[in-house]
Design a protein around this motif. Structure first.
Motif, PDB file in Angstrom:
ATOM      1  N   ASP A   1       2.860  14.764   9.770  1.00 47.91           N
ATOM      2  CA  ASP A   1       4.298  14.052   9.897  1.00 47.91           C
ATOM      3  C   ASP A   1       5.003  13.871   8.669  1.00 47.91           C
ATOM      4  O   ASP A   1       5.610  12.833   8.817  1.00 47.91           O
ATOM      5  N   LEU A   2       4.812  14.854   7.712  1.00 49.17           N
ATOM      6  CA  LEU A   2       5.529  14.684   6.430  1.00 49.17           C
ATOM      7  C   LEU A   2       6.560  15.764   6.289  1.00 49.17           C
ATOM      8  O   LEU A   2       6.491  16.865   6.672  1.00 49.17           O
ATOM      9  N   TYR A   3       7.698  15.269   5.685  1.00 47.86           N
ATOM     10  CA  TYR A   3       8.969  16.092   5.753  1.00 47.86           C
ATOM     11  C   TYR A   3       9.612  16.040   4.333  1.00 47.86           C
ATOM     12  O   TYR A   3       9.201  14.924   3.614  1.00 47.86           O
TER      13      TYR A   3
ATOM     14  N   PHE B   1       9.342  10.645   8.929  1.00 44.40           N
ATOM     15  CA  PHE B   1      10.956  10.593   9.610  1.00 44.40           C
ATOM     16  C   PHE B   1      11.394   9.272   9.182  1.00 44.40           C
ATOM     17  O   PHE B   1      12.530   9.099   8.838  1.00 44.40           O
ATOM     18  N   VAL B   2      10.786   8.377   9.805  1.00 45.11           N
ATOM     19  CA  VAL B   2      11.308   6.845   9.635  1.00 45.11           C
ATOM     20  C   VAL B   2      11.639   6.320   8.462  1.00 45.11           C
ATOM     21  O   VAL B   2      12.515   5.745   8.103  1.00 45.11           O
ATOM     22  N   ASN B   3      10.593   6.597   7.588  1.00 45.27           N
ATOM     23  CA  ASN B   3      10.580   6.160   6.051  1.00 45.27           C
ATOM     24  C   ASN B   3      11.750   6.785   5.399  1.00 45.27           C
ATOM     25  O   ASN B   3      12.227   6.322   4.361  1.00 45.27           O
ATOM     26  N   ILE B   4      11.907   8.097   5.585  1.00 48.44           N
ATOM     27  CA  ILE B   4      13.046   8.915   4.971  1.00 48.44           C
ATOM     28  C   ILE B   4      14.220   8.370   5.053  1.00 48.44           C
ATOM     29  O   ILE B   4      15.285   8.128   4.508  1.00 48.44           O
ATOM     30  N   LYS B   5      14.367   7.991   6.431  1.00 47.36           N
ATOM     31  CA  LYS B   5      15.866   7.325   7.068  1.00 47.36           C
ATOM     32  C   LYS B   5      16.175   6.008   6.230  1.00 47.36           C
ATOM     33  O   LYS B   5      17.215   5.807   5.889  1.00 47.36           O
TER      34      LYS B   5
ATOM     35  N   CYS C   1      21.925   5.743   0.018  1.00 44.93           N
ATOM     36  CA  CYS C   1      23.488   5.938   0.152  1.00 44.93           C
ATOM     37  C   CYS C   1      24.351   4.646  -0.177  1.00 44.93           C
ATOM     38  O   CYS C   1      25.358   4.637  -0.734  1.00 44.93           O
ATOM     39  N   SER C   2      23.628   3.497   0.050  1.00 42.98           N
ATOM     40  CA  SER C   2      24.142   2.233  -0.252  1.00 42.98           C
ATOM     41  C   SER C   2      24.343   2.142  -1.617  1.00 42.98           C
ATOM     42  O   SER C   2      25.524   1.624  -2.095  1.00 42.98           O
TER      43      SER C   2
ATOM     44  N   VAL D   1      13.940  -4.666   6.159  1.00 44.06           N
ATOM     45  CA  VAL D   1      13.413  -3.410   6.841  1.00 44.06           C
ATOM     46  C   VAL D   1      11.896  -3.326   6.627  1.00 44.06           C
ATOM     47  O   VAL D   1      11.220  -2.844   7.715  1.00 44.06           O
ATOM     48  N   SER D   2      11.417  -3.457   5.653  1.00 45.61           N
ATOM     49  CA  SER D   2      10.133  -3.161   5.325  1.00 45.61           C
ATOM     50  C   SER D   2       9.111  -4.193   6.228  1.00 45.61           C
ATOM     51  O   SER D   2       8.223  -3.631   6.767  1.00 45.61           O
ATOM     52  N   ALA D   3       9.620  -5.402   6.205  1.00 42.43           N
ATOM     53  CA  ALA D   3       9.029  -6.404   7.211  1.00 42.43           C
ATOM     54  C   ALA D   3       8.953  -5.821   8.609  1.00 42.43           C
ATOM     55  O   ALA D   3       7.857  -6.039   9.291  1.00 42.43           O
ATOM     56  N   ARG D   4       9.925  -5.420   8.806  1.00 42.12           N
ATOM     57  CA  ARG D   4      10.211  -4.922  10.421  1.00 42.12           C
ATOM     58  C   ARG D   4       9.274  -3.877  10.559  1.00 42.12           C
ATOM     59  O   ARG D   4       8.519  -3.424  11.694  1.00 42.12           O
ATOM     60  N   LEU D   5       9.182  -2.874   9.762  1.00 45.13           N
ATOM     61  CA  LEU D   5       8.191  -1.615   9.915  1.00 45.13           C
ATOM     62  C   LEU D   5       6.878  -1.813   9.844  1.00 45.13           C
ATOM     63  O   LEU D   5       6.032  -1.572  10.563  1.00 45.13           O
TER      64      LEU D   5
END
Length: 227
Positions: free
Chosen positions: A132-134, A190-194, A201-202, A219-223
């Motif tokens: 699952d790596l891209y 996929f999720v980490n790339i996003k 982008c920010s 975000v890291s805490a949520r993940l």
């Protein structure tokens, strides 16, 4: 009485005939054939499959230096033939008779392509081991049109002093980032790339690093709670 006997005999005859039909249908059932799994060499009619990865001019020296580190996992572990075509300036990959999985060829092509983009061998080899790596790529101009010193400052914000900002995003999102001039490449799930792409982008749009750090922490805490 005679009518009752006739009815009983007819019922018995009907049940025996229905039973005979069920036996006939059961005997007529054909068992499904069982076929062995096809080898990758048999899936394309016995013809080997190929992949070709172009080598940019600035990656010739690193490729020559790290050739054995690329060759060993591809040839010995993934059972895929690999060679460097100096005339066409590309790396060519081909399946063998003993290639265990047809997806190995594409994994090897992704691995070599990631190295050409600038990722380290130790990071790119994860593409061979995990499914699952891209690799995701985009340019700064895709986010915001910048020119001159504004573009230089945006690239500086992405890296931070001594690469501090880039390393912080990599460690918090479990990704690897390559900043090559105005092109940005991200390796991860996929999720980490996003998450990493949103942070980059920010920064391109002008957000200060401190604000991006605080958002990354949330975000890291949520993940971490989700997984």
């Amino acid at each position: 009485m005679e009518v009752d006997r006739a009815t009983t005999a007819a019922a018995a005859g009907g049940s025996s005939s229905s039973g005979a039909m069920a036996v006939d249908q059961a005997s007529r059932r054909v068992e499904k054939p069982l076929f062995d799994a096809l080898m990758p060499s048999e899936m394309s009619g016995g013809r080997p499959q190929f992949r070709k990865v172009a080598v940019p001019q600035h990656r010739f020296a690193p490729l020559k230096r790290c050739w054995m580190e690329i060759y060993t996992p591809v040839y010995e572990h993934m059972k895929v033939d690999i060679r460097m075509n100096l005339k066409a300036r590309r790396v060519e990959l081909k399946t063998r008779q003993d290639t265990p999985d047809v997806s190995n060829l594409q994994k090897c092509a992704d691995f070599v392509h990631a190295f050409m983009l600038g990722f380290d061998i130790a990071d790119a080899v994860a593409l061979l081991r995990l499914d699952d790596l891209y690799v995701d790529s985009f340019e700064i101009k895709d986010v915001k049109t910048l020119r001159g010193e504004h573009l230089s400052r945006a690239i500086g914000r992405l890296s931070g002093k001594g690469g501090k900002t880039k390393f912080a995003i990599e460690n918090s999102t479990r990704t690897r980032i390559v900043i090559a001039d105005t092109k940005i490449h991200i390796l991860g799930s996929f999720v980490n790339i996003k998450v990493a792409r949103d942070s980059l982008c920010s920064l391109i749009l002008g957000s200060p690093a401190g604000k991006v750090y605080s958002k990354l922490r949330a975000v890291s805490a949520r993940l971490a709670e989700r997984y």
